[in-house]
Design an enzyme around this catalytic site. Structure first.
Site, PDB file in Angstrom:
ATOM      1  N   ASP A 269     -13.030  -3.952  -4.472  1.00  0.00           N
ATOM      2  CA  ASP A 269     -12.155  -3.872  -5.646  1.00  0.00           C
ATOM      3  C   ASP A 269     -13.126  -3.909  -6.833  1.00  0.00           C
ATOM      4  O   ASP A 269     -14.319  -3.598  -6.655  1.00  0.00           O
ATOM      5  CB  ASP A 269     -11.145  -5.032  -5.661  1.00  0.00           C
TER       6      ASP A 269
ATOM      7  N   LYS B 134       2.378  -2.142  -1.584  1.00  0.00           N
ATOM      8  CA  LYS B 134       1.523  -0.955  -1.531  1.00  0.00           C
ATOM      9  C   LYS B 134       1.194  -0.592  -0.086  1.00  0.00           C
ATOM     10  O   LYS B 134       1.337   0.547   0.341  1.00  0.00           O
ATOM     11  CB  LYS B 134       0.240  -1.249  -2.306  1.00  0.00           C
TER      12      LYS B 134
ATOM     13  N   LYS C 130      -5.747 -10.482  -0.638  1.00  0.00           N
ATOM     14  CA  LYS C 130      -6.706 -10.150  -1.698  1.00  0.00           C
ATOM     15  C   LYS C 130      -7.636 -11.348  -1.844  1.00  0.00           C
ATOM     16  O   LYS C 130      -7.240 -12.485  -1.556  1.00  0.00           O
ATOM     17  CB  LYS C 130      -5.981  -9.902  -3.024  1.00  0.00           C
TER      18      LYS C 130
HETATM   19  N1  GLU Z   1      -8.763  -2.844  -3.730  1.00  0.00           N
HETATM   20  C1  GLU Z   1      -8.056  -1.664  -3.328  1.00  0.00           C
HETATM   21  C2  GLU Z   1      -6.602  -1.800  -3.684  1.00  0.00           C
HETATM   22  O1  GLU Z   1      -6.275  -2.376  -4.702  1.00  0.00           O
HETATM   23  C3  GLU Z   1      -8.313  -1.274  -1.877  1.00  0.00           C
HETATM   24  C4  GLU Z   1      -8.037  -2.304  -0.846  1.00  0.00           C
HETATM   25  C5  GLU Z   1      -8.490  -1.920   0.560  1.00  0.00           C
HETATM   26  O2  GLU Z   1      -9.019  -0.839   0.764  1.00  0.00           O
HETATM   27  O3  GLU Z   1      -8.260  -2.748   1.444  1.00  0.00           O
HETATM   28  O4  GLU Z   1      -5.704  -1.312  -3.034  1.00  0.00           O
END
Ligand code: GLU
Length: 458
Positions: free
Chosen positions: A179, A127, A139
């Site tokens: 998240d 991503k 994460k």
């Molecule tokens: N938790 C979000 C995601 O799944 C955003 C992560 C972020 O902004 O670092 O992409």
């Protein structure tokens, strides 16, 4: 445990080596179904590509990409309001920093375990690569259940969590964000504790911050808005648009509510929203006023979506159910992983749903995804929900410059990034009669990170 290039000679990346890879991978990561699911999906696209791109194979780039750089697990001890000692388990999986500092959110939810954090961090690799920004992947989170906790308990938990995490993060090292279960309030407490412990105002250490202390405009809206922009690109590419489409949205958190808001602004009709208690169906559609009401129910009162129907007699609440049985033209799963089963996917397709754009991470079960991929327009999470982390990347840029961009500037950058992600999907997922957005996102994400890994040597 060890793997060698001999087991994967260039040109040997056929279906047998895919099978061998997956067998070894599953052996090395037992009892981690979500992580296995995420890797299996990407491997099925990457292996055929590797067969023709030996530059990646002899350095075992994909094998390295499926093994996190490091996993940090820690105890979080805190006291509840009654003075009882509580213990939770905290995680940070730093997956890959080949194209930028580790970057990705924190999830506080009772279901959190190592498999879930590893799958999320692995997905983040692809991503973040697709955003075209310099963002590595990580994460984290904890098996902490925020439901029913007082504000003081949330504050104490966040403080204890950051007391353990702070030594592993920093603006050039690893940059957490929110998240599920981690929003503006939690980010504030986490950042405050980081600042106290380090004595530094390092705003680029966390994203999703409040606007008063280094946050970015459009960050709150970005994931939901981006998911809708991506859907519009998929439709535009075949000469259609969202206008007038009936949409089912799941979830009632930040992603779902902003997805619903953008859909209604673009002339689509949002029929449903949901939370863990069930879903609400409003046949007249959710507009801005109704969405604001729901925001107050969820974030002000911290109550369940069912409260909405009291003031809206035409709307109905379906306790314990998910919204996928409601007839719609497009579906936006914005709640959590594996929230659409194969049966629900079949129902959606049979009811005439022509598009799924994933606002949550991996919301479609493996077989549901395969069905969507074959039958309808399907925007996988790593492409469709990348707008959130993309604006996190822009928050980091603004923090480095010590400047703030305007809302218009940020929304236009978000739109450009979503367009660019769509273009990358066309480049790598085109070729057939139908664009395969899953393959497109997997390959485009893989190639950028893979090339960086090759450039860095071993
Ligand atoms: N938790 C979000 C995601 O799944 C955003 C992560 C972020 O902004 O670092 O992409």
């Amino acid at each position: 445990m060890s793997r060698s290039a001999a087991a994967a000679k260039p040109g040997s990346y056929d279906s047998t080596s895919l099978k061998n890879f997956l067998a070894g991978f599953e052996r090395r990561n037992p009892q981690e179904p979500e992580f296995q699911q995420a890797v299996r999906e990407v491997a099925h696209d990457v292996f055929p590509y590797l067969a023709e791109h030996s530059e990646f194979t002899d350095k075992l780039v994909f094998e390295r990409m499926t093994e996190p750089d490091r996993i940090i697990v820690f105890r979080v001890s805190w006291e509840d309001d009654a003075g009882n000692m509580r213990i939770n388990r905290g995680y940070r999986v730093q997956f890959n920093n080949s194209i930028g500092p580790y970057k990705g959110g924190l999830r506080f939810h009772a279901s959190v375990n190592l498999s879930i954090i590893k799958f999320l961090a692995f997905e983040q690799t692809f991503k973040n690569s697709l955003t075209t920004l310099p963002l590595g992947a990580a994460k984290g989170g904890a098996d902490f259940n925020p439901h029913g906790k007082s504000d003081a308990e949330i504050a104490r938990f966040c403080k204890a969590f950051m007391t353990e995490l702070h030594r592993f993060i920093g603006p050039n090292v690893d940059v957490p964000a929110g998240d599920i279960g981690v929003g503006g309030r939690e980010i504030g407490y986490l950042f405050g504790q980081y600042k106290r412990l380090t004595g530094e105002f390092a705003s680029g250490t966390i994203t999703g911050k409040g606007l008063e202390y280094g946050g970015s405009l459009v960050r709150t809206e970005a994931t939901g808005f981006g998911t809708v922009y991506f859907a519009e690109h998929m439709l535009n590419h075949r000469g259609d648009s969202l206008k007038g489409l009936r949409c089912c949205v799941s979830g009632a958190g930040n992603v779902a509510l902003h997805c619903a808001l953008k859909l209604s602004e673009m002339g689509a009709k949002v029929l449903t929203l949901s939370d863990s208690s069930g879903f609400i169906h409003d046949p007249d559609g959710f507009d801005r006023t109704k969405i604001e009401e729901l925001h107050e129910i969820k974030f002000g009162k911290r109550a369940s979506v069912g409260a909405y129907v009291k003031k809206h007699p035409k709307a109905s609440f379906h306790a314990g159910k998910r919204p996928w049985g409601v007839k719609c033209d497009a579906a936006f799963p914005c709640a959590t992983q594996n929230e659409i089963s194969l049966d629900e996917a079949k129902k959606l397709v049979a009811n005439g749903c022509q598009l799924v754009s994933e606002g949550a991470n991996m919301p479609s079960e493996e077989k549901a995804m395969q069905l969507f991929r074959k039958k309808i327009l399907f925007g996988p999470a790593k492409a469709a929900n990348a707008g959130g982390v993309a604006v996190s990347g822009l928050e980091m840029s603004q923090n480095t410059m010590r400047l703030n961009w305007t809302e218009a500037e940020l929304d236009s950058r978000l739109k450009e990034i979503m367009q660019d992600i769509h273009n990358q999907c066309l480049e790598y997922g085109g070729g057939g009669r139908r664009i395969d957005y899953v393959r497109g996102a997997n390959l485009a994400g893989f190639v950028r990170v893979g090339r960086a890994m090759l450039a860095h040597g071993v």
